[in-house]
Design an enzyme around this catalytic site. Structure first.
Site, PDB file in Angstrom:
ATOM      1  N   THR A  11       0.889  -1.220   0.060  1.00  0.00           N
ATOM      2  CA  THR A  11      -0.051  -0.086  -0.053  1.00  0.00           C
ATOM      3  C   THR A  11       0.914   1.064   0.125  1.00  0.00           C
ATOM      4  OG1 THR A  11      -1.596  -1.326   1.289  1.00  0.00           O
ATOM      5  CG2 THR A  11      -1.924   1.093   1.232  1.00  0.00           C
ATOM      6  N   CYS A 140      -0.027   8.032   9.423  1.00  0.00           N
ATOM      7  CA  CYS A 140      -0.912   8.895   8.727  1.00  0.00           C
ATOM      8  C   CYS A 140      -1.766   9.641   9.923  1.00  0.00           C
ATOM      9  CB  CYS A 140      -1.975   8.068   8.080  1.00  0.00           C
ATOM     10  SG  CYS A 140      -2.683   6.856   8.770  1.00  0.00           S
ATOM     11  N   ASN A 141      -2.205   9.249  10.749  1.00  0.00           N
ATOM     12  CA  ASN A 141      -2.879   9.870  11.970  1.00  0.00           C
ATOM     13  C   ASN A 141      -1.988  11.094  12.564  1.00  0.00           C
ATOM     14  OD1 ASN A 141      -5.763   9.191  11.953  1.00  0.00           O
ATOM     15  ND2 ASN A 141      -5.010   7.012  12.671  1.00  0.00           N
ATOM     16  N   GLY A 195      -1.514  10.227  20.758  1.00  0.00           N
ATOM     17  CA  GLY A 195      -0.856  11.465  21.659  1.00  0.00           C
ATOM     18  C   GLY A 195       0.596  11.321  21.634  1.00  0.00           C
ATOM     19  N   HIS A 220      -9.727   8.080   7.855  1.00  0.00           N
ATOM     20  CA  HIS A 220     -10.034   8.372   9.189  1.00  0.00           C
ATOM     21  C   HIS A 220     -10.559   9.554   9.210  1.00  0.00           C
ATOM     22  CE1 HIS A 220      -7.152   5.292  10.060  1.00  0.00           C
ATOM     23  NE2 HIS A 220      -5.955   5.977   9.422  1.00  0.00           N
TER      24      HIS A 220
HETATM   25  P1  NAD Z   1       1.157  -3.752   3.294  1.00  0.00           P
HETATM   26  O1  NAD Z   1       0.884  -5.065   3.768  1.00  0.00           O
HETATM   27  O2  NAD Z   1      -0.134  -3.119   2.323  1.00  0.00           O
HETATM   28  O3  NAD Z   1       2.409  -3.682   2.332  1.00  0.00           O
HETATM   29  C1  NAD Z   1       3.512  -4.306   3.035  1.00  0.00           C
HETATM   30  C2  NAD Z   1       4.354  -4.931   1.944  1.00  0.00           C
HETATM   31  O4  NAD Z   1       5.611  -5.406   2.326  1.00  0.00           O
HETATM   32  C3  NAD Z   1       3.703  -6.313   1.128  1.00  0.00           C
HETATM   33  O5  NAD Z   1       3.773  -6.098  -0.128  1.00  0.00           O
HETATM   34  C4  NAD Z   1       4.345  -7.369   1.863  1.00  0.00           C
HETATM   35  O6  NAD Z   1       4.223  -8.383   0.796  1.00  0.00           O
HETATM   36  C5  NAD Z   1       5.662  -6.877   1.990  1.00  0.00           C
HETATM   37  N1  NAD Z   1       6.424  -7.435   2.983  1.00  0.00           N
HETATM   38  C6  NAD Z   1       5.855  -8.311   3.979  1.00  0.00           C
HETATM   39  N2  NAD Z   1       6.960  -8.852   4.799  1.00  0.00           N
HETATM   40  C7  NAD Z   1       8.039  -8.405   4.341  1.00  0.00           C
HETATM   41  C8  NAD Z   1       9.439  -8.673   4.572  1.00  0.00           C
HETATM   42  N3  NAD Z   1       9.836  -9.484   5.254  1.00  0.00           N
HETATM   43  N4  NAD Z   1      10.528  -8.002   3.666  1.00  0.00           N
HETATM   44  C9  NAD Z   1       9.730  -7.411   2.355  1.00  0.00           C
HETATM   45  N5  NAD Z   1       8.490  -7.136   2.452  1.00  0.00           N
HETATM   46  C10 NAD Z   1       7.828  -7.651   3.052  1.00  0.00           C
HETATM   47  O7  NAD Z   1       1.572  -2.565   4.488  1.00  0.00           O
HETATM   48  P2  NAD Z   1       1.187  -1.110   4.386  1.00  0.00           P
HETATM   49  O8  NAD Z   1      -0.252  -0.708   4.564  1.00  0.00           O
HETATM   50  O9  NAD Z   1       1.928  -0.470   2.881  1.00  0.00           O
HETATM   51  O10 NAD Z   1       2.446  -0.646   5.651  1.00  0.00           O
HETATM   52  C11 NAD Z   1       3.559  -0.428   5.427  1.00  0.00           C
HETATM   53  C12 NAD Z   1       4.222   0.419   6.688  1.00  0.00           C
HETATM   54  O11 NAD Z   1       3.433   1.689   6.407  1.00  0.00           O
HETATM   55  C13 NAD Z   1       3.856  -0.007   8.151  1.00  0.00           C
HETATM   56  O12 NAD Z   1       4.744   0.461   8.984  1.00  0.00           O
HETATM   57  C14 NAD Z   1       2.369   0.795   8.415  1.00  0.00           C
HETATM   58  O13 NAD Z   1       2.192   0.953   9.803  1.00  0.00           O
HETATM   59  C15 NAD Z   1       2.694   2.160   7.617  1.00  0.00           C
HETATM   60  N6  NAD Z   1       1.740   2.974   7.381  1.00  0.00           N
HETATM   61  C16 NAD Z   1       0.245   2.250   6.758  1.00  0.00           C
HETATM   62  C17 NAD Z   1      -0.591   3.224   6.499  1.00  0.00           C
HETATM   63  C18 NAD Z   1      -1.892   2.399   5.773  1.00  0.00           C
HETATM   64  O14 NAD Z   1      -2.890   3.258   5.997  1.00  0.00           O
HETATM   65  N7  NAD Z   1      -1.920   1.510   5.093  1.00  0.00           N
HETATM   66  C19 NAD Z   1      -0.628   4.497   6.694  1.00  0.00           C
HETATM   67  C20 NAD Z   1       0.650   4.815   7.085  1.00  0.00           C
HETATM   68  C21 NAD Z   1       1.644   4.261   7.570  1.00  0.00           C
END
Ligand code: NAD
Length: 337
Positions: A11, A140-141, A195, A220
């Site tokens: 994502t 994001c939040n 927070g 959100h």
């Molecule tokens: P996601 O699950 O959509 O994507 C993660 C990717 O990493 C996937 O392609 C998965 O196959 C891959 N992956 C899994 N294990 C792996 C490994 N060991 N080595 C390499 N790749 C691996 O997750 P995301 O939502 O993109 O979240 C990624 C980070 O961003 C997290 O820290 C999350 O908290 C943060 N984040 C997410 C959002 C959201 O709303 N989706 C918003 C802000 C921050």
């Protein structure tokens, strides 16, 4: 051109890759996937060099006809900086690999502050990231909160912030967490972690947050209540927020009465993946009652932090020393005016 690698083309990873690709001072040298599948296939079709995140899985890609250029270790040899977009908690385990390869790394909000010792928001602390080897982009939040608290603090001196975050239950493609039909206090034991996370960027702010999770995937919604040293009028608050480079005022009078209508607007605007990078603040909701400020804002979880990743790359690799100039450059390249 700074050479950027993405570990975890999910994502956040795919959006950071696309955002980096439209900048004129950095380029993507490769992205990793853990398993073959449609995202890996599309990454290759888009022209990204694909690498296996787990070396032992390289053959799985080849068996399904997806070209891989090598493993994460081969990719690290080509990169100046890697953006770790793996699921929360995995990035900390990857840090020694990046360190050994001598490659700078950005971690995302699912990691703890300690992973980098520096939590980033472009408007609040860009200068602190200049030349750093490791930086964490807050969630994001937290990003959405920092973008409004910081300028209001500068203008009026924040005494305290109280916020309730109404959170999407899952991202649209995340079927593992759904379907659900409930309203979940998340967590029940208060306050929520948001927070303290804001305080990793703005340590002086008195902030307490509560969060609930509801059955939606779109965005959100934050309800904010703030008290200041010098009490502003609603128009003073609007004047400050309106100047924010990543803030969009929206209005019910314009038909924007829900997160669903914001997403529909983004679709009509032709935004990639209907992304809404900026905080959407309901102008009609901004009110000062009994010396306290109240307003609603909506935050698109999948895309809010993407611009911050680009700015962090610029700061860490000494491409630009001015936060304002970096944010302008990032925004302009993304078409955010
Ligand atoms: P996601 O699950 O959509 O994507 C993660 C990717 O990493 C996937 O392609 C998965 O196959 C891959 N992956 C899994 N294990 C792996 C490994 N060991 N080595 C390499 N790749 C691996 O997750 P995301 O939502 O993109 O979240 C990624 C980070 O961003 C997290 O820290 C999350 O908290 C943060 N984040 C997410 C959002 C959201 O709303 N989706 C918003 C802000 C921050």
């Amino acid at each position: 051109m700074i050479k950027v690698a993405i570990n975890g083309y999910g994502t956040i990873g795919k959006r950071v890759a696309d955002a980096v690709s439209v900048q004129d001072d950095m380029e993507i040298v490769g992205v990793t996937k853990r398993h073959p599948g449609f995202e890996a296939r599309h990454a290759v079709e888009k022209g990204y060099d694909l690498y296996a995140a787990l070396p032992e899985k390289q053959d799985d890609f080849r068996k399904t006809g997806i070209d891989v250029m090598g493993t994460i270790h081969d990719l690290l040899e080509k990169a100046d900086i890697i953006v770790d977009c793996t699921p929360g908690g995995i990035g900390a385990g990857n840090k020694p690999t990046y360190k050994k390869a001598g490659v700078k790394a950005i971690f995302e909000g699912g990691e703890k502050h300690d992973v980098a010792g520096f939590s980033f928001n472009a408007e609040c602390n860009y200068e602190g990231a200049i030349g750093r080897d490791f930086v964490r982009i807050v969630s994001c939040n937290t990003t959405g909160l920092c973008r409004v608290i910081h300028p209001l603090n500068e203008a009026f001196g924040v005494k305290k912030v109280r916020a309730v975050l109404v959170r999407r239950a899952a991202d649209p493609g995340d079927v593992k967490k759904g379907p659900i039909n409930a309203i979940i206090p998340d967590p029940i034991k208060l306050p929520s972690h948001h927070g303290p996370d804001v305080k990793t960027v703005l340590p002086e702010i008195d902030i307490t947050t509560m969060a609930i999770k509801i059955p939606t995937t779109l965005m959100h919604l934050h309800t904010l209540n703030m008290v200041f040293n010098s009490v502003p009028g609603a128009d003073d608050v609007k004047a400050v927020l309106q100047k924010g480079p990543r803030i969009r005022f929206i209005s019910a009078a314009d038909g924007l009465t829900s997160t669903a209508s914001i997403i529909e607007m983004a679709r009509d605007m032709g935004r990639p993946r209907y992304d809404v990078w900026e905080n959407c603040i309901w102008e009609d909701s901004i009110d000062v009652e009994g010396g306290e400020l109240y307003f609603f804002q909506a935050i698109h979880q999948e895309s809010t932090v993407i611009l911050e990743n680009v700015d962090a790359i610029r700061a860490m690799t000494n491409l630009e020393r001015s936060a304002e100039k970096s944010m302008q450059k990032t925004n302009r390249a993304m078409g955010l005016v």
